[in-house]
Design a protein around this motif. Structure first.
Motif, PDB file in Angstrom:
ATOM      1  N   VAL A 170       0.824  -1.212   0.000  1.00 20.65           N
ATOM      2  CA  VAL A 170       0.000   0.000   0.000  1.00 20.65           C
ATOM      3  C   VAL A 170       0.857   1.260   0.000  1.00 20.65           C
ATOM      4  N   ASN A 171       1.974   1.248   0.736  1.00 16.80           N
ATOM      5  CA  ASN A 171       2.765   2.463   0.844  1.00 16.80           C
ATOM      6  C   ASN A 171       3.528   2.764  -0.440  1.00 16.80           C
ATOM      7  N   LEU A 173       2.363   2.239  -3.430  1.00 18.36           N
ATOM      8  CA  LEU A 173       1.353   2.890  -4.273  1.00 18.36           C
ATOM      9  C   LEU A 173       1.125   4.332  -3.817  1.00 18.36           C
ATOM     10  N   GLY A 174       1.017   4.547  -2.511  1.00 20.29           N
ATOM     11  CA  GLY A 174       0.807   5.891  -2.003  1.00 20.29           C
ATOM     12  C   GLY A 174       1.984   6.809  -2.268  1.00 20.29           C
ATOM     13  N   SER A 177       2.056   7.921  -5.887  1.00 17.91           N
ATOM     14  CA  SER A 177       1.054   8.970  -6.093  1.00 17.91           C
ATOM     15  C   SER A 177       1.557  10.300  -5.542  1.00 17.91           C
ATOM     16  N   MET A 207      -4.642  10.508  -1.344  1.00 18.08           N
ATOM     17  CA  MET A 207      -4.308   9.087  -1.429  1.00 18.08           C
ATOM     18  C   MET A 207      -2.952   8.846  -0.768  1.00 18.08           C
ATOM     19  N   ILE A 211      -2.715   6.976   3.043  1.00 18.44           N
ATOM     20  CA  ILE A 211      -2.014   5.692   3.082  1.00 18.44           C
ATOM     21  C   ILE A 211      -0.777   5.783   3.961  1.00 18.44           C
ATOM     22  N   ILE A 254      -6.312   1.404   0.413  1.00 17.01           N
ATOM     23  CA  ILE A 254      -5.985   2.057  -0.856  1.00 17.01           C
ATOM     24  C   ILE A 254      -7.166   2.862  -1.378  1.00 17.01           C
ATOM     25  N   ILE A 255      -8.389   2.366  -1.172  1.00 12.82           N
ATOM     26  CA  ILE A 255      -9.547   2.993  -1.805  1.00 12.82           C
ATOM     27  C   ILE A 255     -10.404   3.810  -0.838  1.00 12.82           C
ATOM     28  N   TYR A 257      -9.522   6.604   0.829  1.00  8.67           N
ATOM     29  CA  TYR A 257      -9.152   8.009   0.993  1.00  8.67           C
ATOM     30  C   TYR A 257     -10.222   9.019   0.552  1.00  8.67           C
ATOM     31  N   SER A 282     -12.939  -0.136   6.673  1.00  5.00           N
ATOM     32  CA  SER A 282     -11.492  -0.159   6.424  1.00  5.00           C
ATOM     33  C   SER A 282     -10.675  -0.410   7.679  1.00  5.00           C
TER      34      SER A 282
END
Length: 446
Positions: A170-171, A173-174, A177, A207, A211, A254-255, A257, A282
């Motif tokens: 997850v991090n 991906l964050g 971004s 996002m 995250i 992830i989703i 936010y 979540s």
């Protein structure tokens, strides 16, 4: 950073005079500094325990620390010396259009520091992925997929490995971004003709921010998984429910936010719906298995109570209770009247002061040399009471519709601000005492 927060509360209470410009400079440093420290503290805990299961690179961890320290100087310097006050969210186009409050150079330096911190964490998580894959063969196996979806007779991976794997997914991906929007923002400052869609920029920022701070808690909770069993004399064994919780949360975090953007009318409706629905679910999977697991672990265990074990269990209360006002704020009907109030700093300070920082203090006290003392136990209760009073003052003010991010408070708002300032001072002084004792013990044992 705690001192900056303390000064802000004193200013809002009318007990000291702080100019609006300095208030927002303090707010910027306090916000971005605390988020960064939360991430670095979580990374230290993760590295310490994960290195017992896989072959991590110490050099990469040191590179992350060095980039963090350099980035911190670049982040804080523009606010201390050049008036930068774009908040930790650096929402586009505020850094580019300061209305004379700071220069383009100050904004660029601040964002460059943020980018360096992000690069360090990205390298750290990539090294975690390398080591985990080398040991377990794939990220799926490290998340316990064979045990969760199949009939594997093998023992599931340790809780630390499961948590570290979820966090790196997850991090990364964050961070990607966040890095993307930071670079675009810097380009926009240097070339005003480069225009970014503000709604896209805000989605990318939140996002990244949501995250990152949640991943910090997920890294910190590893200390509970590893240390609380030592005091309770019982092992913490992952089962299918535990594995399912961490896997589901990998998707949810992830989703979720968009619940930060329920006030943005231009946001597509389906994203608002996703933000609200996922907000309800979540935090619960990991939280339930961790908090319930911790209570089960200590129940009738004859646990050895020390300041360290006390802080570790306090962190479960802080995390669990902090989710309640968060879920309230993640409900659209409540969000319309609560989101731009002090209710919001109430819920995330609950998470961080009583949850995450308690994990850090429990971890540090466990490894500090020397026996537990009466002073440590007093400090524990002082911190717990101070933290609860501090966060509840925020929540009470939010319930009374006191707005957040206001440098100057009306007389009607100042009473709760004074209560918050008092308990903020209690937390600050207690933390100073605890950190000093930890540092002295570490020095004596060196």
């Amino acid at each position: 950073m705690m001192v900056f927060g303390f000064l802000m509360r004193l200013g809002q209470a009318g007990l000291i005079e702080i100019s609006p410009s300095w208030f927002y400079q303090f707010m910027t440093m306090h916000g971005v500094g605390m988020v960064g420290i939360a991430g670095m503290g979580g990374a230290a805990i993760l590295y310490h325990f994960l290195s017992q299961y896989v072959d991590l690179s110490k050099k990469v961890f040191i590179v992350n620390l060095v980039l963090f320290l350099i980035g911190a100087v670049l982040l804080l310097g523009p606010s201390l010396f050049a008036g930068y006050a774009g908040a930790w969210t650096f929402l586009y186009p505020l850094p580019q259009h300061p209305q004379g409050q700071w220069s383009a150079t100050a904004a660029t330096v601040h964002l460059t520091g943020l980018a360096l911190v992000g690069v360090g964490f990205l390298l750290f998580h990539l090294d975690n992925a390398r080591a985990i894959i080398a040991r377990y063969g794939s990220l799926g196996r490290a998340l316990g997929w064979p045990q969760l979806f199949g009939k594997s007779a093998e023992e599931p991976p340790p809780a630390t490995v499961v948590a570290a794997t979820m966090v790196l997914i997850v991090n990364i991906l964050g961070l990607v971004s966040g890095a993307s929007i930071i670079i675009m923002s810097i380009v926009g400052i240097l070339n005003p003709a480069f225009v970014i869609d503000p709604l896209l920029a805000k989605n990318m920022i939140f996002m990244f921010g949501h995250i990152f701070i949640n991943a910090s808690i997920y890294m910190g909770v590893i200390a509970v998984y590893e240390l609380l069993p030592l005091y309770a004399g019982r092992p913490w064994k992952p089962n299918r429910v535990f594995l399912a919780a961490w896997n589901v949360s990998a998707l949810f975090v992830i989703i979720v936010y968009p619940h930060h953007m329920l006030m943005d009318f231009a946001q597509p409706t389906w994203l608002h719906v996703v933000g609200q629905i996922v907000s309800y679910g979540s935090g619960f999977p990991i939280l339930v298995v961790t908090a319930f697991g911790a209570l089960t672990l200590v129940h009738r265990s004859g646990i050895k109570w020390t300041a360290a074990s006390g802080f570790l269990l306090l962190s479960m209360f802080g995390w669990s209770a902090g989710v309640i006002p968060a879920v309230v704020d993640g409900t659209i009907a409540a969000n319309r009247v609560m989101h731009n109030t002090l209710w919001v700093p109430g819920h995330f300070h609950f998470y961080l002061v009583l949850g995450l920082l308690s994990m850090f203090l429990g971890f540090a006290l466990h490894y500090a040399a020397g026996k537990d003392s009466a002073a440590d136990r007093v400090a524990f209760w002082t911190y717990a009471v101070g933290g609860l009073g501090f966060t509840c003052a925020f929540l009470a003010a939010g319930a009374s519709s006191v707005p957040r991010r206001f440098a100057v408070h009306l007389p009607e708002w100042q009473g709760l601000a004074a209560v918050g300032a008092f308990f903020s001072g209690v937390v600050l002084l207690t933390t100073l005492v605890l950190v000093a004792r930890i540092a002295m013990r570490a020095r004596n044992s060196a």
